[in-house]
Design a protein around this motif. Structure first.
Motif, PDB file in Angstrom:
ATOM      1  N   MET A  56       0.857  -1.191   0.000  1.00 19.44           N
ATOM      2  CA  MET A  56       0.000   0.000   0.000  1.00 19.44           C
ATOM      3  C   MET A  56       0.889   1.237   0.000  1.00 19.44           C
ATOM      4  N   ALA A  57       0.868   1.969  -1.096  1.00 25.29           N
ATOM      5  CA  ALA A  57       1.708   3.155  -1.247  1.00 25.29           C
ATOM      6  C   ALA A  57       1.027   4.381  -0.651  1.00 25.29           C
ATOM      7  N   LEU A  58       1.799   5.195   0.085  1.00 20.26           N
ATOM      8  CA  LEU A  58       1.289   6.438   0.681  1.00 20.26           C
ATOM      9  C   LEU A  58       1.823   7.633  -0.094  1.00 20.26           C
ATOM     10  N   ILE A  59       0.928   8.534  -0.473  1.00 20.55           N
ATOM     11  CA  ILE A  59       1.314   9.784  -1.116  1.00 20.55           C
ATOM     12  C   ILE A  59       0.647  10.920  -0.349  1.00 20.55           C
ATOM     13  N   TYR A  60       1.423  11.910   0.070  1.00 21.63           N
ATOM     14  CA  TYR A  60       0.905  13.028   0.854  1.00 21.63           C
ATOM     15  C   TYR A  60       0.559  14.187  -0.083  1.00 21.63           C
ATOM     16  N   LEU A  61      -0.672  14.684   0.068  1.00 20.19           N
ATOM     17  CA  LEU A  61      -1.138  15.818  -0.729  1.00 20.19           C
ATOM     18  C   LEU A  61      -1.450  16.983   0.201  1.00 20.19           C
ATOM     19  N   GLU A  62      -1.046  18.183  -0.179  1.00 17.39           N
ATOM     20  CA  GLU A  62      -1.270  19.343   0.673  1.00 17.39           C
ATOM     21  C   GLU A  62      -2.210  20.370   0.060  1.00 17.39           C
ATOM     22  N   SER A  63      -2.146  20.535  -1.245  1.00 24.59           N
ATOM     23  CA  SER A  63      -2.920  21.600  -1.895  1.00 24.59           C
ATOM     24  C   SER A  63      -4.313  21.122  -2.296  1.00 24.59           C
ATOM     25  N   LYS A  64      -5.306  21.958  -1.996  1.00 22.65           N
ATOM     26  CA  LYS A  64      -6.672  21.636  -2.427  1.00 22.65           C
ATOM     27  C   LYS A  64      -6.834  21.799  -3.932  1.00 22.65           C
ATOM     28  N   ASP A  65      -5.816  22.394  -4.589  1.00 25.49           N
ATOM     29  CA  ASP A  65      -5.852  22.555  -6.041  1.00 25.49           C
ATOM     30  C   ASP A  65      -5.161  21.408  -6.765  1.00 25.49           C
ATOM     31  N   ASN A  66      -4.697  20.419  -6.014  1.00 22.57           N
ATOM     32  CA  ASN A  66      -4.101  19.245  -6.636  1.00 22.57           C
ATOM     33  C   ASN A  66      -5.153  18.551  -7.512  1.00 22.57           C
ATOM     34  N   PRO A  67      -4.780  18.104  -8.716  1.00 22.96           N
ATOM     35  CA  PRO A  67      -5.753  17.458  -9.615  1.00 22.96           C
ATOM     36  C   PRO A  67      -6.484  16.268  -8.966  1.00 22.96           C
ATOM     37  N   LYS A  68      -5.798  15.522  -8.106  1.00 24.33           N
ATOM     38  CA  LYS A  68      -6.435  14.391  -7.429  1.00 24.33           C
ATOM     39  C   LYS A  68      -7.548  14.878  -6.498  1.00 24.33           C
ATOM     40  N   ILE A  69      -7.283  15.983  -5.813  1.00 24.26           N
ATOM     41  CA  ILE A  69      -8.285  16.547  -4.904  1.00 24.26           C
ATOM     42  C   ILE A  69      -9.452  17.129  -5.694  1.00 24.26           C
ATOM     43  N   LYS A  70      -9.160  17.788  -6.799  1.00 26.93           N
ATOM     44  CA  LYS A  70     -10.225  18.347  -7.630  1.00 26.93           C
ATOM     45  C   LYS A  70     -11.116  17.240  -8.181  1.00 26.93           C
ATOM     46  N   HIS A  71     -10.499  16.134  -8.577  1.00 27.84           N
ATOM     47  CA  HIS A  71     -11.269  14.990  -9.083  1.00 27.84           C
ATOM     48  C   HIS A  71     -12.160  14.427  -7.982  1.00 27.84           C
ATOM     49  N   LEU A  72     -11.600  14.273  -6.792  1.00 28.13           N
ATOM     50  CA  LEU A  72     -12.369  13.762  -5.650  1.00 28.13           C
ATOM     51  C   LEU A  72     -13.534  14.683  -5.328  1.00 28.13           C
ATOM     52  N   ARG A  73     -13.279  15.969  -5.290  1.00 29.11           N
ATOM     53  CA  ARG A  73     -14.335  16.937  -4.977  1.00 29.11           C
ATOM     54  C   ARG A  73     -15.446  16.888  -6.028  1.00 29.11           C
ATOM     55  N   GLY A  74     -15.079  16.771  -7.286  1.00 25.92           N
ATOM     56  CA  GLY A  74     -16.076  16.696  -8.349  1.00 25.92           C
ATOM     57  C   GLY A  74     -16.975  15.478  -8.204  1.00 25.92           C
ATOM     58  N   LEU A  75     -16.374  14.337  -7.832  1.00 27.61           N
ATOM     59  CA  LEU A  75     -17.152  13.118  -7.640  1.00 27.61           C
ATOM     60  C   LEU A  75     -18.102  13.245  -6.461  1.00 27.61           C
ATOM     61  N   ILE A  76     -17.693  13.935  -5.426  1.00 23.16           N
ATOM     62  CA  ILE A  76     -18.523  14.091  -4.233  1.00 23.16           C
ATOM     63  C   ILE A  76     -19.682  15.051  -4.496  1.00 23.16           C
ATOM     64  N   GLU A  77     -19.425  16.125  -5.222  1.00 24.53           N
ATOM     65  CA  GLU A  77     -20.375  17.222  -5.302  1.00 24.53           C
ATOM     66  C   GLU A  77     -21.235  17.250  -6.567  1.00 24.53           C
ATOM     67  N   GLN A  78     -20.792  16.629  -7.657  1.00 22.06           N
ATOM     68  CA  GLN A  78     -21.469  16.850  -8.936  1.00 22.06           C
ATOM     69  C   GLN A  78     -21.938  15.540  -9.570  1.00 22.06           C
ATOM     70  N   ASN A  79     -23.240  15.411  -9.724  1.00 24.57           N
ATOM     71  CA  ASN A  79     -23.808  14.216 -10.351  1.00 24.57           C
ATOM     72  C   ASN A  79     -23.360  14.082 -11.803  1.00 24.57           C
TER      73      ASN A  79
END
Length: 258
Positions: free
Chosen positions: A1-24
Protein backbone atom coordinates in the motif's frame (compact mmCIF):
# COMPACT_ATOMS: atom_id res chain seq x y z
CA UNK A 1 0.00 0.00 0.00
CA UNK A 2 1.71 3.15 -1.25
CA UNK A 3 1.29 6.44 0.68
CA UNK A 4 1.31 9.78 -1.12
CA UNK A 5 0.90 13.03 0.85
CA UNK A 6 -1.14 15.82 -0.73
CA UNK A 7 -1.27 19.34 0.67
CA UNK A 8 -2.92 21.60 -1.89
CA UNK A 9 -6.67 21.64 -2.43
CA UNK A 10 -5.85 22.55 -6.04
CA UNK A 11 -4.10 19.24 -6.64
CA UNK A 12 -5.75 17.46 -9.62
CA UNK A 13 -6.44 14.39 -7.43
CA UNK A 14 -8.28 16.55 -4.90
CA UNK A 15 -10.22 18.35 -7.63
CA UNK A 16 -11.27 14.99 -9.08
CA UNK A 17 -12.37 13.76 -5.65
CA UNK A 18 -14.34 16.94 -4.98
CA UNK A 19 -16.08 16.70 -8.35
CA UNK A 20 -17.15 13.12 -7.64
CA UNK A 21 -18.52 14.09 -4.23
CA UNK A 22 -20.37 17.22 -5.30
CA UNK A 23 -21.47 16.85 -8.94
CA UNK A 24 -23.81 14.22 -10.35
CA UNK A 25 -22.91 15.14 -13.94
CA UNK A 26 -19.21 14.73 -13.17
CA UNK A 27 -19.84 11.31 -11.60
CA UNK A 28 -21.72 10.20 -14.71
CA UNK A 29 -18.99 11.50 -17.02
CA UNK A 30 -16.22 9.79 -15.06
CA UNK A 31 -18.20 6.64 -14.28
CA UNK A 32 -17.03 6.84 -10.68
CA UNK A 33 -18.32 7.67 -7.22
CA UNK A 34 -17.05 7.91 -3.64
CA UNK A 35 -17.61 5.56 -0.70
CA UNK A 36 -17.30 7.35 2.62
CA UNK A 37 -16.36 5.62 5.86
CA UNK A 38 -14.70 2.31 6.61
CA UNK A 39 -18.01 0.39 6.80
CA UNK A 40 -18.86 1.03 3.15
CA UNK A 41 -15.29 0.42 2.01
CA UNK A 42 -15.10 -2.93 3.79
CA UNK A 43 -18.54 -3.94 2.49
CA UNK A 44 -17.36 -3.11 -1.03
CA UNK A 45 -14.13 -5.08 -0.67
CA UNK A 46 -15.99 -8.06 0.79
CA UNK A 47 -17.86 -8.27 -2.52
CA UNK A 48 -14.45 -8.69 -4.25
CA UNK A 49 -14.80 -5.28 -5.87
CA UNK A 50 -11.90 -2.99 -6.68
CA UNK A 51 -11.09 0.40 -5.14
CA UNK A 52 -9.28 2.87 -7.41
CA UNK A 53 -7.82 5.09 -4.68
CA UNK A 54 -8.32 6.03 -1.04
CA UNK A 55 -8.03 9.42 0.67
CA UNK A 56 -7.49 9.62 4.42
CA UNK A 57 -5.61 11.53 7.17
CA UNK A 58 -2.50 10.75 9.19
CA UNK A 59 -4.60 10.20 12.30
CA UNK A 60 -7.05 7.82 10.63
CA UNK A 61 -4.41 5.72 8.93
CA UNK A 62 -3.24 4.52 12.35
CA UNK A 63 -6.69 3.26 13.34
CA UNK A 64 -7.39 -0.48 13.56
CA UNK A 65 -10.41 -0.16 11.23
CA UNK A 66 -8.14 1.21 8.54
CA UNK A 67 -5.84 -1.78 9.05
CA UNK A 68 -8.74 -4.03 7.98
CA UNK A 69 -8.96 -2.12 4.70
CA UNK A 70 -5.19 -2.23 4.20
CA UNK A 71 -5.30 -6.03 4.45
CA UNK A 72 -7.41 -6.16 1.27
CA UNK A 73 -6.43 -2.98 -0.59
CA UNK A 74 -2.97 -2.75 -2.12
CA UNK A 75 -3.36 0.46 -4.12
CA UNK A 76 -2.45 4.08 -3.44
CA UNK A 77 -3.56 5.91 -0.30
CA UNK A 78 -3.53 9.71 -0.51
CA UNK A 79 -2.96 11.34 2.89
CA UNK A 80 -4.41 14.84 3.32
CA UNK A 81 -4.74 17.31 6.18
CA UNK A 82 -7.57 17.14 8.71
CA UNK A 83 -9.01 20.52 7.70
CA UNK A 84 -9.08 19.63 4.00
CA UNK A 85 -10.70 16.29 4.76
CA UNK A 86 -13.45 17.99 6.79
CA UNK A 87 -14.02 20.35 3.88
CA UNK A 88 -14.50 17.43 1.49
CA UNK A 89 -16.39 15.05 3.74
CA UNK A 90 -20.19 14.80 3.75
CA UNK A 91 -20.23 12.62 6.86
CA UNK A 92 -17.92 14.36 9.27
CA UNK A 93 -18.15 11.97 12.21
CA UNK A 94 -16.80 8.72 10.78
CA UNK A 95 -13.21 7.56 10.49
CA UNK A 96 -11.59 9.50 7.67
CA UNK A 97 -11.82 7.34 4.58
CA UNK A 98 -12.94 8.36 1.09
CA UNK A 99 -12.63 5.62 -1.54
CA UNK A 100 -12.97 6.27 -5.26
CA UNK A 101 -14.65 3.36 -7.08
CA UNK A 102 -16.07 2.67 -10.52
CA UNK A 103 -19.88 2.74 -10.64
CA UNK A 104 -21.04 -0.78 -11.55
CA UNK A 105 -22.98 -1.11 -14.76
CA UNK A 106 -25.87 -3.52 -14.44
CA UNK A 107 -24.89 -6.77 -16.10
CA UNK A 108 -28.45 -8.09 -16.01
CA UNK A 109 -31.45 -7.12 -18.10
CA UNK A 110 -34.49 -6.09 -16.09
CA UNK A 111 -36.42 -9.19 -15.01
CA UNK A 112 -40.12 -8.51 -15.44
CA UNK A 113 -41.08 -11.50 -13.29
CA UNK A 114 -39.07 -10.60 -10.18
CA UNK A 115 -39.73 -8.48 -7.09
CA UNK A 116 -38.91 -4.90 -8.03
CA UNK A 117 -38.81 -1.50 -6.35
CA UNK A 118 -39.44 1.52 -8.56
CA UNK A 119 -38.52 4.95 -7.17
CA UNK A 120 -40.53 7.60 -8.99
CA UNK A 121 -39.00 11.05 -8.54
CA UNK A 122 -37.93 10.49 -4.93
CA UNK A 123 -35.48 13.31 -4.35
CA UNK A 124 -34.18 13.02 -0.80
CA UNK A 125 -30.92 11.02 -0.68
CA UNK A 126 -31.72 9.76 2.82
CA UNK A 127 -35.08 8.39 1.70
CA UNK A 128 -33.59 6.75 -1.39
CA UNK A 129 -30.78 5.12 0.58
CA UNK A 130 -33.13 3.92 3.30
CA UNK A 131 -35.48 2.40 0.73
CA UNK A 132 -32.60 0.54 -0.92
CA UNK A 133 -31.51 -0.75 2.47
CA UNK A 134 -35.01 -1.95 3.39
CA UNK A 135 -35.60 -3.46 -0.05
CA UNK A 136 -32.34 -5.38 0.03
CA UNK A 137 -33.11 -6.65 3.53
CA UNK A 138 -36.53 -7.84 2.31
CA UNK A 139 -34.96 -9.73 -0.58
CA UNK A 140 -35.82 -7.32 -3.40
CA UNK A 141 -32.95 -7.50 -5.89
CA UNK A 142 -34.06 -4.99 -8.54
CA UNK A 143 -34.12 -1.24 -7.93
CA UNK A 144 -35.34 1.08 -10.68
CA UNK A 145 -35.30 4.87 -10.45
CA UNK A 146 -36.96 7.30 -12.82
CA UNK A 147 -35.67 10.63 -14.01
CA UNK A 148 -36.00 13.19 -11.24
CA UNK A 149 -34.94 10.81 -8.49
CA UNK A 150 -31.78 11.30 -6.46
CA UNK A 151 -28.78 9.63 -8.05
CA UNK A 152 -28.58 6.08 -6.67
CA UNK A 153 -24.79 6.14 -6.62
CA UNK A 154 -24.27 9.56 -5.04
CA UNK A 155 -22.13 9.53 -1.86
CA UNK A 156 -25.11 10.60 0.26
CA UNK A 157 -27.39 7.84 -1.05
CA UNK A 158 -24.59 5.30 -0.67
CA UNK A 159 -24.09 6.40 2.91
CA UNK A 160 -27.80 6.01 3.72
CA UNK A 161 -27.88 2.64 1.94
CA UNK A 162 -25.18 1.23 4.25
CA UNK A 163 -23.96 -1.26 1.63
CA UNK A 164 -27.38 -2.28 0.24
CA UNK A 165 -26.27 -1.16 -3.24
CA UNK A 166 -23.78 -3.99 -3.37
CA UNK A 167 -26.50 -6.67 -3.04
CA UNK A 168 -28.93 -5.42 -5.71
CA UNK A 169 -29.09 -4.56 -9.40
CA UNK A 170 -29.79 -0.89 -10.06
CA UNK A 171 -31.29 0.82 -13.12
CA UNK A 172 -31.35 4.62 -13.29
CA UNK A 173 -33.12 7.28 -15.37
CA UNK A 174 -35.76 4.84 -16.57
CA UNK A 175 -39.03 6.05 -18.08
CA UNK A 176 -41.96 4.43 -16.27
CA UNK A 177 -43.95 4.24 -19.52
CA UNK A 178 -41.19 2.13 -21.09
CA UNK A 179 -41.31 -0.69 -18.54
CA UNK A 180 -44.53 -0.80 -16.55
CA UNK A 181 -46.66 -2.66 -19.09
CA UNK A 182 -43.98 -5.33 -19.46
CA UNK A 183 -44.34 -6.67 -15.94
CA UNK A 184 -46.33 -9.89 -15.71
CA UNK A 185 -46.72 -9.65 -11.91
CA UNK A 186 -48.89 -7.40 -9.68
CA UNK A 187 -47.88 -3.75 -9.51
CA UNK A 188 -48.69 -1.71 -6.39
CA UNK A 189 -48.50 1.96 -5.54
CA UNK A 190 -48.93 3.51 -2.12
CA UNK A 191 -51.75 6.04 -2.10
CA UNK A 192 -54.45 7.23 0.26
CA UNK A 193 -56.89 7.82 -2.61
CA UNK A 194 -59.25 5.05 -3.77
CA UNK A 195 -57.00 2.42 -2.27
CA UNK A 196 -57.38 -0.85 -0.40
CA UNK A 197 -55.57 -1.80 2.77
CA UNK A 198 -52.10 -3.22 2.29
CA UNK A 199 -53.07 -6.03 4.64
CA UNK A 200 -55.89 -7.21 2.35
CA UNK A 201 -53.50 -8.07 -0.48
CA UNK A 202 -51.95 -11.44 -1.26
CA UNK A 203 -48.24 -10.65 -1.45
CA UNK A 204 -46.97 -14.22 -1.50
CA UNK A 205 -46.00 -13.95 -5.18
CA UNK A 206 -43.43 -11.57 -6.76
CA UNK A 207 -44.59 -7.95 -6.83
CA UNK A 208 -43.62 -4.50 -8.10
CA UNK A 209 -43.70 -1.56 -5.69
CA UNK A 210 -43.86 2.02 -6.98
CA UNK A 211 -43.10 4.71 -4.42
CA UNK A 212 -43.48 8.36 -5.35
CA UNK A 213 -42.19 11.83 -4.69
CA UNK A 214 -42.12 13.00 -1.08
CA UNK A 215 -44.56 15.85 -1.68
CA UNK A 216 -46.64 14.87 -4.71
CA UNK A 217 -46.71 11.08 -4.44
CA UNK A 218 -46.84 8.84 -7.50
CA UNK A 219 -47.75 10.08 -10.96
CA UNK A 220 -51.18 9.78 -12.58
CA UNK A 221 -49.66 7.24 -14.96
CA UNK A 222 -48.55 5.05 -12.08
CA UNK A 223 -51.95 5.31 -10.41
CA UNK A 224 -53.69 4.35 -13.64
CA UNK A 225 -51.52 1.29 -14.19
CA UNK A 226 -51.16 -0.16 -10.70
CA UNK A 227 -53.25 -1.25 -7.73
CA UNK A 228 -53.31 1.42 -5.02
CA UNK A 229 -52.75 0.29 -1.44
CA UNK A 230 -52.88 2.25 1.78
CA UNK A 231 -51.38 1.63 5.21
CA UNK A 232 -54.00 1.93 7.98
CA UNK A 233 -53.15 4.79 10.35
CA UNK A 234 -55.51 4.74 13.33
CA UNK A 235 -53.61 7.64 14.82
CA UNK A 236 -54.93 9.87 12.06
CA UNK A 237 -51.69 11.31 10.66
CA UNK A 238 -51.95 12.74 7.16
CA UNK A 239 -49.22 10.57 5.68
CA UNK A 240 -46.10 8.54 6.38
CA UNK A 241 -42.56 9.27 5.29
CA UNK A 242 -42.02 7.47 1.96
CA UNK A 243 -39.13 5.39 3.29
CA UNK A 244 -41.19 4.27 6.28
CA UNK A 245 -44.19 3.46 4.08
CA UNK A 246 -42.07 1.46 1.67
CA UNK A 247 -40.41 -0.48 4.46
CA UNK A 248 -43.80 -1.43 5.92
CA UNK A 249 -44.92 -2.72 2.52
CA UNK A 250 -41.75 -4.76 1.96
CA UNK A 251 -41.91 -6.45 5.32
CA UNK A 252 -45.62 -7.21 5.08
CA UNK A 253 -44.59 -9.06 1.91
CA UNK A 254 -41.87 -10.86 3.88
CA UNK A 255 -44.30 -11.72 6.69
CA UNK A 256 -46.72 -13.33 4.27
CA UNK A 257 -44.01 -15.37 2.62
CA UNK A 258 -42.49 -16.79 5.80
Amino acid sequence: MALIYLESKDNPKIKHLRGLIEQNTYRKKQGQTVLEGTHLCLAWLEQSRQITSIFTTEKAIEHEDFDKIAEQYKGTVFVIGESLYKELSTLGTSLACLAVVDIPSSSHALNFDADTLILESIQDPGNVGTLLRSAAAAGIKQIVSTKGSASLWSPRVLRAGMGAHFAVNTYENVELQDILQKFSIPVYVTSSHESESLYSKDLTQPSVWILGNEGQGVSDYALANAAAVSIPQPGGQESLNVAIAGSICFFEMVRQRI
